[in-house]
Design an enzyme around this catalytic site. Structure first.
Site, mmCIF file in Angstrom:
data_model
loop_
_atom_site.group_PDB
_atom_site.id
_atom_site.type_symbol
_atom_site.label_atom_id
_atom_site.label_comp_id
_atom_site.label_asym_id
_atom_site.label_seq_id
_atom_site.Cartn_x
_atom_site.Cartn_y
_atom_site.Cartn_z
ATOM 1 N N GLY A 57 30.332 -21.172 6.349
ATOM 2 C CA GLY A 57 29.448 -22.096 5.735
ATOM 3 C C GLY A 57 29.456 -23.349 5.853
ATOM 4 O O GLY A 57 29.204 -24.356 5.058
ATOM 5 N N ASP A 106 36.146 -8.668 8.644
ATOM 6 C CA ASP A 106 36.001 -9.072 7.187
ATOM 7 C C ASP A 106 36.600 -7.987 6.183
ATOM 8 O O ASP A 106 35.505 -7.469 5.740
ATOM 9 C CB ASP A 106 34.425 -9.730 6.959
ATOM 10 C CG ASP A 106 34.489 -10.157 5.614
ATOM 11 O OD1 ASP A 106 35.504 -10.196 5.070
ATOM 12 O OD2 ASP A 106 33.147 -10.667 5.254
ATOM 13 N N VAL A 148 28.602 -22.675 11.979
ATOM 14 C CA VAL A 148 27.350 -22.971 11.656
ATOM 15 C C VAL A 148 26.182 -22.194 11.990
ATOM 16 O O VAL A 148 26.236 -21.643 13.274
ATOM 17 C CB VAL A 148 27.265 -24.340 12.111
ATOM 18 C CG1 VAL A 148 25.736 -24.901 11.968
ATOM 19 C CG2 VAL A 148 28.148 -25.492 11.766
ATOM 20 N N ASN A 149 25.493 -21.760 11.080
ATOM 21 C CA ASN A 149 24.326 -20.853 11.578
ATOM 22 C C ASN A 149 22.932 -21.274 10.910
ATOM 23 O O ASN A 149 22.261 -21.567 11.482
ATOM 24 C CB ASN A 149 24.894 -19.499 10.703
ATOM 25 C CG ASN A 149 23.519 -18.425 11.341
ATOM 26 O OD1 ASN A 149 22.940 -18.551 12.017
ATOM 27 N ND2 ASN A 149 23.666 -17.218 10.479
ATOM 28 N N SER A 186 26.499 -12.030 14.384
ATOM 29 C CA SER A 186 26.695 -11.076 13.192
ATOM 30 C C SER A 186 26.207 -9.740 13.395
ATOM 31 O O SER A 186 25.696 -9.509 14.299
ATOM 32 C CB SER A 186 25.833 -11.779 11.986
ATOM 33 O OG SER A 186 24.509 -11.554 12.278
ATOM 34 N N HIS A 236 27.867 -19.383 2.157
ATOM 35 C CA HIS A 236 26.744 -19.611 3.459
ATOM 36 C C HIS A 236 25.364 -19.948 3.043
ATOM 37 O O HIS A 236 25.239 -19.689 1.840
ATOM 38 C CB HIS A 236 26.722 -17.769 3.919
ATOM 39 C CG HIS A 236 28.013 -17.255 4.616
ATOM 40 N ND1 HIS A 236 28.426 -16.221 4.260
ATOM 41 C CD2 HIS A 236 28.681 -17.845 5.707
ATOM 42 C CE1 HIS A 236 29.532 -15.958 5.059
ATOM 43 N NE2 HIS A 236 29.583 -16.897 5.862
ATOM 44 N N GLY A 237 24.702 -20.427 3.829
ATOM 45 C CA GLY A 237 23.442 -20.818 3.487
ATOM 46 C C GLY A 237 23.413 -22.471 2.753
ATOM 47 O O GLY A 237 24.462 -22.991 2.700
ATOM 48 N N ASP A 279 30.973 -11.862 13.824
ATOM 49 C CA ASP A 279 31.020 -12.481 12.663
ATOM 50 C C ASP A 279 30.915 -11.469 11.578
ATOM 51 O O ASP A 279 30.119 -10.889 11.580
ATOM 52 C CB ASP A 279 29.884 -13.504 12.806
ATOM 53 C CG ASP A 279 29.796 -14.472 11.665
ATOM 54 O OD1 ASP A 279 31.182 -14.827 11.312
ATOM 55 O OD2 ASP A 279 28.804 -14.986 10.996
ATOM 56 N N HIS A 280 31.861 -11.834 10.896
ATOM 57 C CA HIS A 280 31.731 -10.799 9.560
ATOM 58 C C HIS A 280 31.660 -9.407 9.860
ATOM 59 O O HIS A 280 30.936 -8.432 9.295
ATOM 60 C CB HIS A 280 30.967 -11.155 8.391
ATOM 61 C CG HIS A 280 31.187 -12.386 7.774
ATOM 62 N ND1 HIS A 280 31.876 -12.631 6.819
ATOM 63 C CD2 HIS A 280 30.625 -13.615 8.063
ATOM 64 C CE1 HIS A 280 32.190 -14.036 6.545
ATOM 65 N NE2 HIS A 280 31.369 -14.728 7.227
HETATM 66 P P1 13P Z 1 26.065 -21.296 7.446
HETATM 67 O O1 13P Z 1 24.843 -20.245 7.677
HETATM 68 O O2 13P Z 1 26.006 -21.562 5.831
HETATM 69 O O3 13P Z 1 26.063 -22.202 8.202
HETATM 70 O O4 13P Z 1 27.379 -20.449 7.714
HETATM 71 C C1 13P Z 1 27.781 -19.711 8.933
HETATM 72 C C2 13P Z 1 28.691 -18.933 8.812
HETATM 73 O O5 13P Z 1 29.777 -19.226 8.107
HETATM 74 C C3 13P Z 1 28.891 -17.737 9.593
HETATM 75 O O6 13P Z 1 29.879 -16.971 9.552
#
Ligand code: 13P
Length: 287
Positions: free
Chosen positions: A208, A105, A230-231, A49, A177-178, A84-85
């Protein structure tokens, strides 16, 4: 090998599995993910990110770290280093820094502006063999200061963006997300099927990934999802393992305070989580 994500995602879509994008935050994270991918012979996408890129001292530092690690650890599976984004400016910086893949994004702009900026970046990326992801319909929740409303994408807008020549498309289908709230209604497979109908063979991206039930993940893959991000889940298991180590007083035994020991349980927890996800996504042995 640092490669564009295009080939691995086209193969995943054809083979009905998904490649995991695991976001990185530091050296331990990166090493744990790369080692797991190599052990399982799985392709992998390392997500960065803009906030994490800044934290890791900028995109050129990240490129240097990842390339060095691929070399030193003898990683032979395909690895894509992906923004990412990204904002328009962030995407340009990553293209110049040596990323092999980017996400622009533009989902929060009016569709005409999203189209204009995505087109410019598609051209810039493809001259250099870099893959590009675009987004339509914001992913809900907050990630590193990027806040989305969680709307479902308009399939016609998805087609407009897909036709610009992007390599993968993130379409909002009720994912956020989250951690998902208890009253979350689940993924909108109706939206996913309608998007797929419009965009055909375009690999679709499911953001997400944290906390989506396994059966919904499998169904999404069967409907054309070829990349899953996945984050948060890796962050949660890292924090939990580190907390247990400290609560057990292990940092005060011998040289337990040595960061190489202190951060080891967290790194092992990330490896276990990445393995679990690669098995679920079906990417094991697909390198
Ligand atoms: P999560 O943190 O919900 O796994 O989402 C990660 C994500 O979509 C990164 O772009």
């Amino acid at each position: 090998m640092l490669v564009s994500a295009k080939e691995m995602l086209d193969k995943a879509r054809e083979g009905h599995y998904a490649v995991g994008q695991f976001n990185i935050n530091n050296l331990e994270w990166t090493k744990a993910i790369l080692q797991t991918a190599q052990e399982l012979q799985s392709p992998v996408i390392l997500g960065v990110s803009e906030g994490a890129g800044k934290y890791m001292c900028g995109y050129t530092t990240v490129v240097g770290m990842v390339k060095g690690m691929i070399n030193e650890l003898g990683i032979t599976v395909p690895v894509a280093l992906h923004l990412d984004h990204g904002t328009y400016e962030g995407a340009k910086k990553c293209i110049n820094a040596g990323f092999s893949s980017i996400m622009f994004d533009g989902s929060h702009y009016p569709i005409e502006d999203n189209i204009r900026m995505t087109t410019e970046l598609v051209n810039a990326c493809h001259v250099l063999g870099i893959s590009i992801e675009a987004e339509v319909g914001a992913i809900g929740g907050e990630e590193d200061g990027v806040i989305g409303r969680g709307e479902c994408a308009d399939p016609n807008e998805c087609k407009m963006i897909a036709d610009l020549g992007v390599d993968m498309l993130a379409a909002g289908i009720g994912n956020i997300h989250g951690v998902y709230p208890a009253n979350w209604e689940g993924l909108s497979f109706e939206t996913l099927a309608a998007v797929k109908e419009k965009v055909g063979d375009m690999p679709l991206v499911l953001h997400g990934g944290t906390g989506i039930p396994d059966d919904q993940v499998t169904k999404a893959i069967s409907l054309g999802v070829a990349k899953i991000n996945v984050n948060t889940e890796c962050q949660l298991v890292f924090a939990e393992a580190t907390r247990k180590y400290i609560e057990a007083g292990k940092d005060q035994q011998g040289k337990g305070f040595d960061p190489r020991k202190l951060l080891a349980p967290g790194a092992e927890a990330i490896k276990a989580k990445v393995k679990e996800k690669m098995e679920l996504f079906g990417s094991v042995g697909k390198a």
